[in-house]
Design an enzyme around this catalytic site. Sequence first.
Site, mmCIF file in Angstrom:
data_model
loop_
_atom_site.group_PDB
_atom_site.id
_atom_site.type_symbol
_atom_site.label_atom_id
_atom_site.label_comp_id
_atom_site.label_asym_id
_atom_site.label_seq_id
_atom_site.Cartn_x
_atom_site.Cartn_y
_atom_site.Cartn_z
ATOM 1 N N GLU A 60 0.797 -1.156 0.085
ATOM 2 C CA GLU A 60 0.036 -0.035 0.023
ATOM 3 C C GLU A 60 0.945 1.303 -0.100
ATOM 4 O O GLU A 60 0.496 2.245 -0.574
ATOM 5 C CB GLU A 60 -0.883 0.131 1.139
ATOM 6 C CG GLU A 60 -1.679 1.304 1.385
ATOM 7 C CD GLU A 60 -2.723 1.604 0.350
ATOM 8 O OE1 GLU A 60 -3.210 2.720 0.459
ATOM 9 O OE2 GLU A 60 -2.834 0.664 -0.369
ATOM 10 N N HIS A 63 2.417 1.719 -3.267
ATOM 11 C CA HIS A 63 1.483 2.398 -4.500
ATOM 12 C C HIS A 63 1.223 3.893 -4.067
ATOM 13 O O HIS A 63 1.272 4.692 -5.220
ATOM 14 C CB HIS A 63 0.064 1.559 -4.253
ATOM 15 C CG HIS A 63 -1.034 1.902 -4.923
ATOM 16 N ND1 HIS A 63 -1.012 2.144 -6.447
ATOM 17 C CD2 HIS A 63 -2.236 2.527 -4.735
ATOM 18 C CE1 HIS A 63 -2.228 2.674 -6.876
ATOM 19 N NE2 HIS A 63 -2.802 2.990 -5.974
ATOM 20 N N HIS A 125 -13.183 2.319 -8.966
ATOM 21 C CA HIS A 125 -11.677 2.921 -8.815
ATOM 22 C C HIS A 125 -10.865 2.317 -10.276
ATOM 23 O O HIS A 125 -10.440 3.303 -10.832
ATOM 24 C CB HIS A 125 -11.106 2.530 -7.719
ATOM 25 C CG HIS A 125 -9.879 3.222 -7.169
ATOM 26 N ND1 HIS A 125 -9.013 2.745 -5.972
ATOM 27 C CD2 HIS A 125 -9.265 3.901 -7.906
ATOM 28 C CE1 HIS A 125 -8.042 3.514 -6.033
ATOM 29 N NE2 HIS A 125 -7.971 4.484 -7.061
ATOM 30 N N HIS A 218 -19.077 -11.878 -15.481
ATOM 31 C CA HIS A 218 -17.961 -11.373 -16.071
ATOM 32 C C HIS A 218 -17.373 -12.332 -17.191
ATOM 33 O O HIS A 218 -17.038 -11.812 -18.124
ATOM 34 C CB HIS A 218 -16.807 -11.273 -15.077
ATOM 35 C CG HIS A 218 -15.739 -10.676 -15.502
ATOM 36 N ND1 HIS A 218 -15.444 -9.634 -16.148
ATOM 37 C CD2 HIS A 218 -14.416 -11.342 -15.656
ATOM 38 C CE1 HIS A 218 -14.372 -9.329 -16.462
ATOM 39 N NE2 HIS A 218 -13.624 -10.474 -16.085
ATOM 40 N N HIS A 280 -3.317 -9.757 -16.482
ATOM 41 C CA HIS A 280 -4.741 -9.705 -16.869
ATOM 42 C C HIS A 280 -5.066 -8.137 -16.962
ATOM 43 O O HIS A 280 -5.736 -7.761 -17.856
ATOM 44 C CB HIS A 280 -5.431 -10.533 -15.864
ATOM 45 C CG HIS A 280 -6.818 -10.465 -16.273
ATOM 46 N ND1 HIS A 280 -7.090 -11.312 -17.585
ATOM 47 C CD2 HIS A 280 -8.046 -10.461 -15.597
ATOM 48 C CE1 HIS A 280 -8.538 -11.159 -17.470
ATOM 49 N NE2 HIS A 280 -9.159 -10.678 -16.534
#
Length: 306
Positions: A60, A63, A125, A218, A280
Amino acid sequence: MNKWIKPKPLALVSVLVMLFVLIGGALVTKTGSGLGCGRSWPLCEGQLIPKNITFELLIEFSHRMVTGVAIIFVGLLSYVAWRHYQHIKETKFLVVMTIVFFILQSLLGAGAVLFEQTSLIKALHFGISLVSFATVFLLALIIFDVDGKFHTDQLKIPKKIRTQFYGIFIYTLIVVYSGALVRHKESSLACVDWPFCYNQEPFNFGNLGTEQWIQMGHRLMAGLLFIWVIGLLLHLYRNYKEKVFIKNGWFIASILITLQVILGALVIFTLKNTTIALMHALFISLFFALLSYFILLSYRSAKKED
């Protein structure tokens, strides 16, 4: 122009940094590191330099650091583009979009830390980050004068093809949102097989739970996107042989979406291997950025007909 600010290297670094922000956000989600710094933002555990380092905190905090670097480069890129490339009519719009969506993605990231949010909100997000990356990518193409090199000012895209691009653009956002929802609902491994949830009982829908429906929904949407992209490629090669730039560009887009589908399957087969999962996210980001360029070209082509 300031001799210390070279537009092309700045544009290239900005695209790469934004890509790291995008993939870094996906890594935070996939490793469950969203609260690695606790309910504290922009500081980590209320400290500028945290003392008790955990794996989740490291992910975190890294990032956030990359996002901080991105603020600097995207800010400089926006300034350079606005100041020196405003003769290209889309530049100002793209600069505004870049700033607005970068702020939105930052606020959503902060909100996810400071407040408890539903999975539906958290899934937004990634989509907003994707648009932010795409606008930076388009600004980079303007600075690298891709239009001049490939003479896209002479390009005429038929209305039927433009409509296809618009439709795929909107539908891709929906597919991306569904994929982000899979991650935030922790439904990535809700189905043990591929392409069906249970290959031995492919149509036994009655035993599927909510998480499995999210996963299969999905997959279905992603499969339809793949068919749509490949179908358009075949249509272009069959009926628009003279549109070399469009054909070649869409061929690259088709490769990206094919790799995306393959990696989606490998996420299941490798039990959500982190590297595979991040790739991905990478390939859908590249596909969306290229698709955004086709939207820009379609817009320009439509304006010529007005």
